[in-house]
Design an enzyme around this catalytic site. Structure first.
Site, mmCIF file in Angstrom:
data_model
loop_
_atom_site.group_PDB
_atom_site.id
_atom_site.type_symbol
_atom_site.label_atom_id
_atom_site.label_comp_id
_atom_site.label_asym_id
_atom_site.label_seq_id
_atom_site.Cartn_x
_atom_site.Cartn_y
_atom_site.Cartn_z
ATOM 1 N N LYS A 60 13.745 -9.646 -1.036
ATOM 2 C CA LYS A 60 13.480 -9.072 -1.405
ATOM 3 C C LYS A 60 13.482 -9.713 -2.657
ATOM 4 C CE LYS A 60 13.256 -5.666 2.272
ATOM 5 N NZ LYS A 60 14.595 -4.756 2.668
ATOM 6 N N ASP B 165 25.619 -2.362 -0.549
ATOM 7 C CA ASP B 165 24.417 -2.685 -0.240
ATOM 8 C C ASP B 165 23.553 -3.404 -1.405
ATOM 9 O OD1 ASP B 165 21.101 -4.094 -0.166
ATOM 10 O OD2 ASP B 165 21.386 -3.175 1.794
ATOM 11 N N TYR C 157 18.752 2.705 3.676
ATOM 12 C CA TYR C 157 17.925 1.443 4.551
ATOM 13 C C TYR C 157 17.791 1.810 6.008
ATOM 14 C CZ TYR C 157 15.182 -2.375 6.398
ATOM 15 O OH TYR C 157 14.962 -3.210 7.016
ATOM 16 N N ARG D 166 24.974 -25.469 12.744
ATOM 17 C CA ARG D 166 25.609 -23.284 12.797
ATOM 18 C C ARG D 166 26.432 -23.382 11.696
ATOM 19 N NH1 ARG D 166 28.462 -21.560 17.026
ATOM 20 N NH2 ARG D 166 27.532 -23.128 18.472
HETATM 21 C C1 PLP Z 1 15.318 -4.388 3.417
HETATM 22 C C2 PLP Z 1 16.512 -4.489 3.744
HETATM 23 C C3 PLP Z 1 17.481 -4.285 4.486
HETATM 24 C C4 PLP Z 1 17.212 -5.503 5.190
HETATM 25 O O1 PLP Z 1 16.394 -7.103 5.387
HETATM 26 P P1 PLP Z 1 16.542 -7.367 6.421
HETATM 27 O O2 PLP Z 1 15.566 -9.525 5.234
HETATM 28 O O3 PLP Z 1 14.378 -6.765 5.863
HETATM 29 O O4 PLP Z 1 16.853 -7.979 7.417
HETATM 30 C C5 PLP Z 1 18.384 -3.679 3.651
HETATM 31 N N1 PLP Z 1 18.991 -3.300 2.623
HETATM 32 C C6 PLP Z 1 18.301 -2.910 2.002
HETATM 33 C C7 PLP Z 1 18.003 -1.592 0.942
HETATM 34 C C8 PLP Z 1 17.004 -3.416 2.611
HETATM 35 O O5 PLP Z 1 15.994 -2.922 1.970
#
Ligand code: PLP
Length: 373
Positions: free
Chosen positions: A194, A169, A98, A47
């Site tokens: 993504k 982000d 998001y 972990r």
């Molecule tokens: C999909 C997404 C998230 C969350 O990510 P997960 O991998 O689905 O937990 C956060 N920020 C943005 C801009 C996203 O497109």
């Protein structure tokens, strides 16, 4: 990361995160499946660290320009950032971002843990006015799903002068289009799910920071929160990352072409894509971004039901949420109850993938045609 100095990101995506070369050493870091480790090393337990994570962390870190931690999902990474905030902290955040991050902020606010000042992130004056007293500015640009652009350099500069923490982000832009750490941000977050992993087969998140104290606190949050990545998933994400610059180049070129054609289509009321010269955020995006990304959204002259039908009619573009994979995906965003009510009911978000652009366009045209009879 010394051997990475001076290399282009296209090269870094391929060369970073590899084992040290030695006769018969593997080129790729193995999938390290071990819950515990022989005593005496810096990791000690599964972990706390894992060699497959470390390889992926080196590669994302090389692209973002700062030491990196991977988490079990993007939201797990984002949750770790918010978990560091002392009770009563003020967070300034975009009112459009998001939906999971928005829901998480709202739940922390409702539990009385933080106070959130929601701002229109593209309105620089508004966001600068909200900064005094802010502990953390949470920025997302381009925004989801309206592709608005925040003036990141100006906001980050002012936030740092006031000693506010800044987290960005960077999922939509990716480090190929903007590098917030270089602009002075403290933390860059990714949904690695993504573009970085890129094949819609793995969930993963990451945080990068050049501040070693902050890195230690985030690492501790990961250890205690336990939201750790699976070694197999980390390996898949790293395998995907090797082709990220190639995929992204194709996807961005496709997105530009599709955005232009949509903008000229009689059934389309408006297109949000900062790459279009007519887009209100085009000049701002050009001033500090190296590309416009591969997500766009558009509003139809149609009812929500007809808009759903368009999404259901496609054969190449898949009707699904998410973005950043090799395959194109679209959906009407307001089908989700968590989507902001400021988003049009007839808005489709399209994540443009790497298919042949003419196949994509015929499919989109046919899908639009399907509701016009
Ligand atoms: C999909 C997404 C998230 C969350 O990510 P997960 O991998 O689905 O937990 C956060 N920020 C943005 C801009 C996203 O497109």
């Amino acid at each position: 990361m010394k051997q990475n100095e001076g290399l282009h990101p296209d090269t870094l995506a391929i060369t970073s995160g590899r084992p040290m070369p030695a006769p018969d050493a593997p080129l790729n870091t193995p999938i390290s499946l071990s819950a515990t480790l022989h005593a005496g090393g810096p990791l000690g337990y599964g972990r706390y660290g894992n060699e497959t994570w470390s390889a992926l962390e080196d590669a994302i870190g090389a692209l973002e320009g700062g030491p990196t931690l991977v988490f079990s999902s993007g939201l797990a990474a984002i949750g770790a950032v918010f978990s560091l905030l002392p009770v009563g902290s003020v967070v300034t955040a975009s009112d459009q971002g998001y939906s999971g991050s928005m829901a998480l902020l709202r739940s922390l606010e409702e539990a009385g843990k933080i106070e959130v000042r929601y701002v229109t992130v593209s309105d620089t004056e508004q966001i600068l006015a909200a900064l005094p007293g802010t502990a953390l500015v949470w920025l997302e640009s381009p925004t989801n799903p309206c592709l608005e652009i925040a003036d990141l350099p100006a906001i980050i500069r002012e936030a740092k002068s006031l000693d506010c923490g800044v987290a960005v982000d960077n999922t939509f832009a990716t480090p190929l289009n903007q590098r917030p750490l270089q602009m002075g941000a403290d933390i860059v977050a990714h949904s690695v799910t993504k573009y970085l992993a890129g094949h819609s087969d793995v969930l993963m998140g990451s945080l990068s920071t050049s501040d070693s104290g902050l890195f230690g606190r985030l690492e501790n949050a990961r250890k205690l929160g336990g939201a750790i990545a699976g070694p197999f998933e980390a390996w898949l994400a790293l395998r995907g990352l090797r082709t990220f610059p190639l995929r992204f180049e194709r996807a961005q070129a496709n997105a530009m072409e599709i955005a232009q054609r949509l903008a000229a289509h009689p059934m389309v009321e408006s297109v949000n894509y900062p790459g279009l010269a007519t887009d209100p955020f085009h000049d701002r995006a050009r001033s500090f971004m190296d590309g416009f990304g591969a997500v766009l959204s558009f509003t139809l002259f149609a009812t929500p039901e007809q808009t759903d039908k368009v999404c259901e009619a496609s054969k190449v573009v898949m009707y699904a949420t998410s973005l950043g994979g090799v395959e194109s995906l679209w959906e009407r965003r307001r089908r989700w109850s968590g989507e902001s009510s400021s988003v049009s009911e007839s808005l489709i978000r399209l994540s443009v993938g790497c298919e042949y652009v003419e196949d994509l366009w015929s499919d989109i045209e046919n899908s639009l045609q399907s509701i016009s009879q």
